[in-house]
Enzyme design. Structure first.
Site, PDB file in Angstrom:
ATOM      1  N   CYS A   1     -44.830 101.130  50.046  1.00 15.61           N
ATOM      2  CA  CYS A   1     -44.584  99.918  50.996  1.00 15.61           C
ATOM      3  C   CYS A   1     -45.092  98.506  50.720  1.00 15.61           C
ATOM      4  O   CYS A   1     -45.515  98.066  51.540  1.00 15.61           O
ATOM      5  CB  CYS A   1     -45.153 100.638  52.571  1.00 15.61           C
ATOM      6  SG  CYS A   1     -44.250 101.833  53.071  1.00 15.61           S
TER       7      CYS A   1
ATOM      8  N   HIS B   1     -48.940  95.053  52.879  1.00 13.84           N
ATOM      9  CA  HIS B   1     -47.887  96.251  53.356  1.00 13.84           C
ATOM     10  C   HIS B   1     -46.857  95.584  54.176  1.00 13.84           C
ATOM     11  O   HIS B   1     -46.744  94.796  54.644  1.00 13.84           O
ATOM     12  CB  HIS B   1     -48.823  97.029  54.227  1.00 13.84           C
ATOM     13  CG  HIS B   1     -48.249  98.545  54.253  1.00 13.84           C
ATOM     14  ND1 HIS B   1     -47.281  98.737  55.281  1.00 13.84           N
ATOM     15  CD2 HIS B   1     -48.478  99.625  53.772  1.00 13.84           C
ATOM     16  CE1 HIS B   1     -47.044 100.019  55.574  1.00 13.84           C
ATOM     17  NE2 HIS B   1     -47.736 100.641  54.351  1.00 13.84           N
TER      18      HIS B   1
ATOM     19  N   GLN C   1     -56.829  99.989  55.216  1.00 13.27           N
ATOM     20  CA  GLN C   1     -57.595 100.728  54.107  1.00 13.27           C
ATOM     21  C   GLN C   1     -59.088 100.404  53.978  1.00 13.27           C
ATOM     22  O   GLN C   1     -59.724 100.810  53.455  1.00 13.27           O
ATOM     23  CB  GLN C   1     -56.727 100.233  52.818  1.00 13.27           C
ATOM     24  CG  GLN C   1     -55.476 100.498  52.598  1.00 13.27           C
ATOM     25  CD  GLN C   1     -55.395 102.305  52.701  1.00 13.27           C
ATOM     26  OE1 GLN C   1     -56.208 102.977  52.306  1.00 13.27           O
ATOM     27  NE2 GLN C   1     -53.832 102.702  52.905  1.00 13.27           N
TER      28      GLN C   1
ATOM     29  N   LYS D   1     -55.774 107.269  58.777  1.00 18.19           N
ATOM     30  CA  LYS D   1     -56.536 107.081  57.595  1.00 18.19           C
ATOM     31  C   LYS D   1     -57.950 107.296  57.737  1.00 18.19           C
ATOM     32  O   LYS D   1     -58.619 107.018  56.360  1.00 18.19           O
ATOM     33  CB  LYS D   1     -56.237 105.638  57.208  1.00 18.19           C
ATOM     34  CG  LYS D   1     -54.644 105.566  56.612  1.00 18.19           C
ATOM     35  CD  LYS D   1     -54.237 104.146  56.184  1.00 18.19           C
ATOM     36  CE  LYS D   1     -52.823 103.978  56.422  1.00 18.19           C
ATOM     37  NZ  LYS D   1     -51.891 104.536  55.163  1.00 18.19           N
TER      38      LYS D   1
ATOM     39  N   ASP E   1     -55.395  92.952  58.240  1.00 21.18           N
ATOM     40  CA  ASP E   1     -55.149  94.435  58.310  1.00 21.18           C
ATOM     41  C   ASP E   1     -55.947  95.439  57.672  1.00 21.18           C
ATOM     42  O   ASP E   1     -56.288  95.251  56.391  1.00 21.18           O
ATOM     43  CB  ASP E   1     -53.624  94.358  57.274  1.00 21.18           C
ATOM     44  CG  ASP E   1     -53.006  95.762  57.015  1.00 21.18           C
ATOM     45  OD1 ASP E   1     -53.751  96.886  57.357  1.00 21.18           O
ATOM     46  OD2 ASP E   1     -52.101  96.063  56.652  1.00 21.18           O
TER      47      ASP E   1
HETATM   48  N1  PMP Z   1     -51.320  98.184  56.057  1.00 22.97           N
HETATM   49  C1  PMP Z   1     -51.929  99.135  54.943  1.00 22.97           C
HETATM   50  C2  PMP Z   1     -52.740  98.108  53.962  1.00 22.97           C
HETATM   51  C3  PMP Z   1     -51.580 100.302  54.916  1.00 22.97           C
HETATM   52  O1  PMP Z   1     -51.957 100.995  53.487  1.00 22.97           O
HETATM   53  C4  PMP Z   1     -50.760 100.906  55.586  1.00 22.97           C
HETATM   54  C5  PMP Z   1     -50.593 102.537  55.603  1.00 22.97           C
HETATM   55  N2  PMP Z   1     -50.055 102.864  54.449  1.00 22.97           N
HETATM   56  C6  PMP Z   1     -50.180 100.245  56.956  1.00 22.97           C
HETATM   57  C7  PMP Z   1     -50.581  98.883  57.044  1.00 22.97           C
HETATM   58  C8  PMP Z   1     -49.417 100.969  57.922  1.00 22.97           C
HETATM   59  O2  PMP Z   1     -50.296 101.822  58.654  1.00 22.97           O
HETATM   60  P1  PMP Z   1     -49.266 102.881  59.747  1.00 22.97           P
HETATM   61  O3  PMP Z   1     -48.446 103.345  59.054  1.00 22.97           O
HETATM   62  O4  PMP Z   1     -50.679 103.927  59.991  1.00 22.97           O
HETATM   63  O5  PMP Z   1     -49.024 101.951  60.696  1.00 22.97           O
END
Ligand code: PMP
Length: 395
Positions: free
Chosen positions: A353, A113, A192, A215, A189
């Site tokens: 993203c 991401h 998910q 999430k 990370d």
């Molecule tokens: N890493 C992953 C794999 C994500 O799916 C997300 C959120 N889409 C993030 C990081 C970032 O999370 P946040 O916007 O809650 O900081």
């Protein structure tokens, strides 16, 4: 289950809401909304700095969230952040700046991401660090040969546990043991994965793990960075201010020795109370059977979509998440999502993203349907039915 989520009663454009945007954020059960309301209604105060009753209640509520996270994920240290993004940035600033030097290498994957790419690019520019990207192959797996080769001299490996675009679960056990054997630290990370499985942080062996409350049925604006005791001692404070200090004089300051060192300023009190309510609520969920149920829905949906001529970007192996990314050969994704929204279906389109991943797949975006505990097979069937009708009329 569904009755506990008030938003699921909503009509969207005259239709029952079918919420399939869970990889972006999940809905909140009533207990979470109630816990936050109760704090603001009955216990609102700042934490740590006063002896009065309300301050005690706010402090207990905030710290209870940390304790729950420590127990649930088996971690000695839990730093409360605003989410995964801030947690990763914290690693870059608090650990990276103190432990990396010019010429050091950080290994990333093309599946990351943006929140696990951009902070490292910024740090690389500032400190003259080399970034090595592990490619994603045609079968949507990481190229492990290149990964192993890229470990030579690497100080840190940053890897996404489950891709938010593909639902692919990376072989983190192997990645962690290979990284450790070469002396590299690992940042996972888990944005998910933490919402779908119990992760034993200590047994897993990573050094850092980042994830977000929103999430996993918790509020927005809060998340966590799990850190091992050893690596915690290598981190330098990043943000300075109230709550993170022990003493301050005009000649200098000393810092707290625990997690507060990294939580400067008034923390996310209502959010922590809400998240703790979500964590308690989740204890009633059988993660394994829910994972199986949702994965079966995702597999069924993928088959249906393929039979409708869609390209599905995902493989849905046993450990993968119930995320279904797809594209119609001719129909524009945004148009499709608008037509679905008109019928009550919430799906996401765009690059999610994860532009480097999409570049590798030679696409600019996908339509993504992602499932969580309150989603049903009937919803997936309704989705397929409405999608067929849309394609018949508009494609
Ligand atoms: N890493 C992953 C794999 C994500 O799916 C997300 C959120 N889409 C993030 C990081 C970032 O999370 P946040 O916007 O809650 O900081």
């Amino acid at each position: 289950m569904r009755e506990q989520f008030p938003i699921l009663q909503r009509k969207i454009n005259g239709h029952d809401l079918v919420y399939l945007d869970n990889a972006a954020t999940t809905q909140k059960p009533q207990v979470v909304i109630d816990a936050m309301n109760d704090y603001y209604t009955n216990s609102n105060a700042n934490v740590h700095r006063a002896v009065h009753t309300l301050a005690g209640e706010a402090t207990d509520g905030y710290e209870a969230c940390r304790e729950s996270l420590k127990k649930m994920y088996n971690s000695d240290k839990v730093i409360i952040t605003s989410g995964t993004t801030e947690a990763i940035n914290l690693v870059a600033h608090a650990w990276g700046k103190a432990n990396l030097s010019a010429g050091d290498a950080v290994v990333l994957t093309e599946m990351e991401h943006h929140s696990d790419i951009v902070p490292w690019q910024m740090l690389a520019k500032e400190m003259n660090i080399e970034l090595r990207y592990v490619p994603v192959q045609q079968d949507l797996t990481l190229d492990m040969e290149i990964f192993e080769a890229s470990l030579d001299g690497a100080k840190l490996v940053c890897v996404v546990h489950i891709s938010n675009v593909l639902g692919v679960c990376n072989p983190v056990d192997e990645i962690i043991s290979l990284s450790k054997s070469k002396g590299a630290k690992v940042l996972l990370d888990a944005a998910q994965s933490a919402p779908h499985q119990y992760i034993d942080f200590k047994s897993l062996g990573a050094d850092f793990m980042a994830f977000s409350a929103h999430k996993m049925c918790g509020p927005t604006g809060i998340g966590a960075l799990l850190v091992t005791n050893d690596v915690f001692d290598e981190m330098q404070p990043f943000m300075g201010g109230g709550d993170m200090i022990e003493t301050v004089s005009i000649h200098g300051s000393t810092f707290q020795s625990n997690e507060h060192k990294f939580e400067a300023g008034t923390p996310k009190i209502a959010e922590a109370i809400g998240w703790n309510a979500a964590l308690k609520w989740m204890q009633e969920i059988d993660f394994k059977s829910e994972h199986k149920r949702l994965l079966e829905i995702a597999r069924w949906l993928s088959e249906q979509l393929r039979s409708m001529g869609m390209t599905v970007y995902g493989r849905h192996d046993d450990n993968d998440a119930a995320v279904v990314s797809f594209l119609h050969p001719t129909m524009n994704s945004e148009d499709l999502a608008h037509l679905l929204d008109a019928r009550g279906f919430a799906v996401r389109t765009g690059h999610h993203c994860a532009q480097p991943l999409l570049e590798r797949l030679k696409i600019s975006g996908t339509v993504r349907a992602s499932f969580y505990f309150y989603n049903t097979r009937e919803e997936a069937e309704a989705f397929v039915k409405q999608l067929s009708e849309i394609l018949e009329r508009f494609a």
